[in-house]
Design an enzyme around this catalytic site. Structure first.
Site, PDB file in Angstrom:
ATOM      1  N   LYS A   6       0.821  -1.219   0.000  1.00 20.14           N
ATOM      2  CA  LYS A   6       0.000   0.000   0.000  1.00 20.14           C
ATOM      3  C   LYS A   6       0.860   1.277   0.000  1.00 20.14           C
ATOM      4  O   LYS A   6       2.069   1.217   0.251  1.00 20.14           O
ATOM      5  CB  LYS A   6      -0.931  -0.034   1.213  1.00 20.14           C
ATOM      6  CG  LYS A   6      -1.924  -1.213   1.181  1.00 20.14           C
ATOM      7  CD  LYS A   6      -2.933  -1.102   2.326  1.00 20.14           C
ATOM      8  CE  LYS A   6      -3.912  -2.264   2.302  1.00 20.14           C
ATOM      9  NZ  LYS A   6      -4.964  -2.104   3.330  1.00 20.14           N
ATOM     10  N   HIS A  56      -2.133  -5.470   1.718  1.00 20.98           N
ATOM     11  CA  HIS A  56      -3.446  -6.108   1.576  1.00 20.98           C
ATOM     12  C   HIS A  56      -3.232  -7.590   1.297  1.00 20.98           C
ATOM     13  O   HIS A  56      -2.242  -7.965   0.682  1.00 20.98           O
ATOM     14  CB  HIS A  56      -4.194  -5.478   0.391  1.00 20.98           C
ATOM     15  CG  HIS A  56      -5.401  -6.254  -0.056  1.00 20.98           C
ATOM     16  ND1 HIS A  56      -6.609  -6.160   0.593  1.00 20.98           N
ATOM     17  CD2 HIS A  56      -5.572  -7.150  -1.061  1.00 20.98           C
ATOM     18  CE1 HIS A  56      -7.481  -6.972  -0.014  1.00 20.98           C
ATOM     19  NE2 HIS A  56      -6.880  -7.578  -1.018  1.00 20.98           N
ATOM     20  N   TYR A  58     -12.693  -1.635  -3.477  1.00 24.27           N
ATOM     21  CA  TYR A  58     -13.146  -1.851  -2.096  1.00 24.27           C
ATOM     22  C   TYR A  58     -14.662  -1.723  -1.956  1.00 24.27           C
ATOM     23  O   TYR A  58     -15.152  -1.432  -0.860  1.00 24.27           O
ATOM     24  CB  TYR A  58     -12.441  -0.864  -1.157  1.00 24.27           C
ATOM     25  CG  TYR A  58     -11.010  -1.246  -0.839  1.00 24.27           C
ATOM     26  CD1 TYR A  58     -10.722  -2.361  -0.046  1.00 24.27           C
ATOM     27  CD2 TYR A  58      -9.940  -0.505  -1.317  1.00 24.27           C
ATOM     28  CE1 TYR A  58      -9.413  -2.719   0.252  1.00 24.27           C
ATOM     29  CE2 TYR A  58      -8.627  -0.865  -1.030  1.00 24.27           C
ATOM     30  CZ  TYR A  58      -8.372  -1.970  -0.246  1.00 24.27           C
ATOM     31  OH  TYR A  58      -7.089  -2.331   0.060  1.00 24.27           O
ATOM     32  N   GLU A  63      -9.636 -10.002  -7.530  1.00 28.42           N
ATOM     33  CA  GLU A  63      -8.739  -8.872  -7.264  1.00 28.42           C
ATOM     34  C   GLU A  63      -7.563  -8.880  -8.243  1.00 28.42           C
ATOM     35  O   GLU A  63      -7.118  -7.828  -8.702  1.00 28.42           O
ATOM     36  CB  GLU A  63      -8.266  -8.929  -5.808  1.00 28.42           C
ATOM     37  CG  GLU A  63      -9.404  -8.648  -4.834  1.00 28.42           C
ATOM     38  CD  GLU A  63      -9.051  -8.894  -3.384  1.00 28.42           C
ATOM     39  OE1 GLU A  63      -9.929  -8.687  -2.532  1.00 28.42           O
ATOM     40  OE2 GLU A  63      -7.912  -9.309  -3.092  1.00 28.42           O
ATOM     41  N   ARG A  72      -2.032 -14.441   4.893  1.00 27.21           N
ATOM     42  CA  ARG A  72      -2.716 -13.649   5.937  1.00 27.21           C
ATOM     43  C   ARG A  72      -2.026 -13.812   7.290  1.00 27.21           C
ATOM     44  O   ARG A  72      -1.942 -12.869   8.077  1.00 27.21           O
ATOM     45  CB  ARG A  72      -4.201 -13.988   5.984  1.00 27.21           C
ATOM     46  CG  ARG A  72      -4.921 -13.336   4.787  1.00 27.21           C
ATOM     47  CD  ARG A  72      -6.359 -13.730   4.682  1.00 27.21           C
ATOM     48  NE  ARG A  72      -7.242 -13.072   5.640  1.00 27.21           N
ATOM     49  CZ  ARG A  72      -7.790 -11.878   5.444  1.00 27.21           C
ATOM     50  NH1 ARG A  72      -7.542 -11.191   4.359  1.00 27.21           N
ATOM     51  NH2 ARG A  72      -8.613 -11.361   6.344  1.00 27.21           N
ATOM     52  N   ASN A 110      -2.019   0.331   6.741  1.00 32.35           N
ATOM     53  CA  ASN A 110      -1.496  -0.922   7.293  1.00 32.35           C
ATOM     54  C   ASN A 110      -0.599  -1.708   6.328  1.00 32.35           C
ATOM     55  O   ASN A 110      -0.538  -2.934   6.394  1.00 32.35           O
ATOM     56  CB  ASN A 110      -2.642  -1.776   7.855  1.00 32.35           C
ATOM     57  CG  ASN A 110      -3.639  -2.201   6.793  1.00 32.35           C
ATOM     58  OD1 ASN A 110      -3.490  -1.835   5.643  1.00 32.35           O
ATOM     59  ND2 ASN A 110      -4.624  -2.992   7.173  1.00 32.35           N
TER      60      ASN A 110
HETATM   61  P1  CMP Z   1      -7.470  -4.592   4.020  1.00 30.03           P
HETATM   62  O1  CMP Z   1      -7.731  -5.771   4.875  1.00 30.03           O
HETATM   63  O2  CMP Z   1      -6.418  -4.618   3.027  1.00 30.03           O
HETATM   64  O3  CMP Z   1      -8.834  -4.165   3.304  1.00 30.03           O
HETATM   65  C1  CMP Z   1      -9.786  -3.375   3.973  1.00 30.03           C
HETATM   66  C2  CMP Z   1      -9.088  -2.212   4.549  1.00 30.03           C
HETATM   67  O4  CMP Z   1      -9.890  -1.284   5.222  1.00 30.03           O
HETATM   68  C3  CMP Z   1      -8.118  -2.682   5.609  1.00 30.03           C
HETATM   69  O5  CMP Z   1      -7.075  -3.379   4.989  1.00 30.03           O
HETATM   70  C4  CMP Z   1      -7.729  -1.373   6.249  1.00 30.03           C
HETATM   71  O6  CMP Z   1      -6.746  -0.698   5.509  1.00 30.03           O
HETATM   72  C5  CMP Z   1      -9.038  -0.599   6.120  1.00 30.03           C
HETATM   73  N1  CMP Z   1      -9.667  -0.525   7.420  1.00 30.03           N
HETATM   74  C6  CMP Z   1     -10.253  -1.525   8.095  1.00 30.03           C
HETATM   75  N2  CMP Z   1     -10.713  -1.073   9.278  1.00 30.03           N
HETATM   76  C7  CMP Z   1     -10.408   0.242   9.316  1.00 30.03           C
HETATM   77  C8  CMP Z   1     -10.611   1.264  10.269  1.00 30.03           C
HETATM   78  N3  CMP Z   1     -11.258   1.028  11.417  1.00 30.03           N
HETATM   79  N4  CMP Z   1     -10.161   2.498   9.989  1.00 30.03           N
HETATM   80  C9  CMP Z   1      -9.533   2.736   8.823  1.00 30.03           C
HETATM   81  N5  CMP Z   1      -9.299   1.811   7.881  1.00 30.03           N
HETATM   82  C10 CMP Z   1      -9.738   0.574   8.130  1.00 30.03           C
END
Ligand code: CMP
Length: 142
Positions: A10, A116, A50, A127, A86, A113
């Site tokens: 990311k 993904h 998303y 995806e 994961r 984070n």
């Molecule tokens: P990912 O699992 O890649 O895909 C969904 C994304 O939503 C997740 O990573 C986070 O980057 C984002 N996400 C999930 N929960 C939150 C949250 N509470 N606040 C901001 N971003 C979130």
């Protein structure tokens, strides 16, 4: 049986200049890279990718963030790839992620984070198709 999954490095991780470290952690864990590119997506493309999260409180933040800079989509292959990848990246919230996981090492927050990972083989296929033509994936050509 070999399985495929789909990953994205990311914008936060690209900005931190840790693309190489993250790919090294992935390949050291036994994954083979079948396809990879650096690209950037628009807000509209991020919202489409998303779409399942539309309506959630963090949706706009997520779309802004994922379109804020370069990303690196990657197709990976390994036995049990979806679950093993994961486990390698750790929980969504890096503060809760286990020691040694990619998010623990490189992520800043629940939103930013670092990486993904697809949650199923089927979603991984969809995806992957969002970012790659069949012909761009190693092993898909005769
Ligand atoms: P990912 O699992 O890649 O895909 C969904 C994304 O939503 C997740 O990573 C986070 O980057 C984002 N996400 C999930 N929960 C939150 C949250 N509470 N606040 C901001 N971003 C979130």
């Amino acid at each position: 049986m070999k399985e495929r999954t789909f990953a994205i490095i990311k914008p936060d991780a690209v900005r931190k200049n840790v693309v190489g470290e993250i790919i090294a952690a992935i390949t050291q864990a036994g994954f083979t890279v079948l396809a990879m590119k650096m690209t950037r997506i628009s807000r509209a493309q991020a919202a489409e990718f998303y779409a399942v999260h539309r309506g959630r409180g963090f949706f706009d933040e997520l779309v802004d963030f994922m379109s804020s800079g370069a990303i690196v989509p990657i197709v990976l292959e390994k036995e049990n790839a979806v679950a093993d990848y994961r486990a390698l990246i750790g929980t969504t919230d890096p503060a809760e992620a286990a020691e040694g996981t990619i998010r623990r090492m490189f992520a800043s927050s629940k939103g930013e984070n670092a990486v993904h990972g697809s949650d199923s083989v089927e979603n991984g296929k969809n995806e992957t198709a969002f970012f790659f033509a069949e012909s761009e994936i190693a092993g898909n050509r005769a």
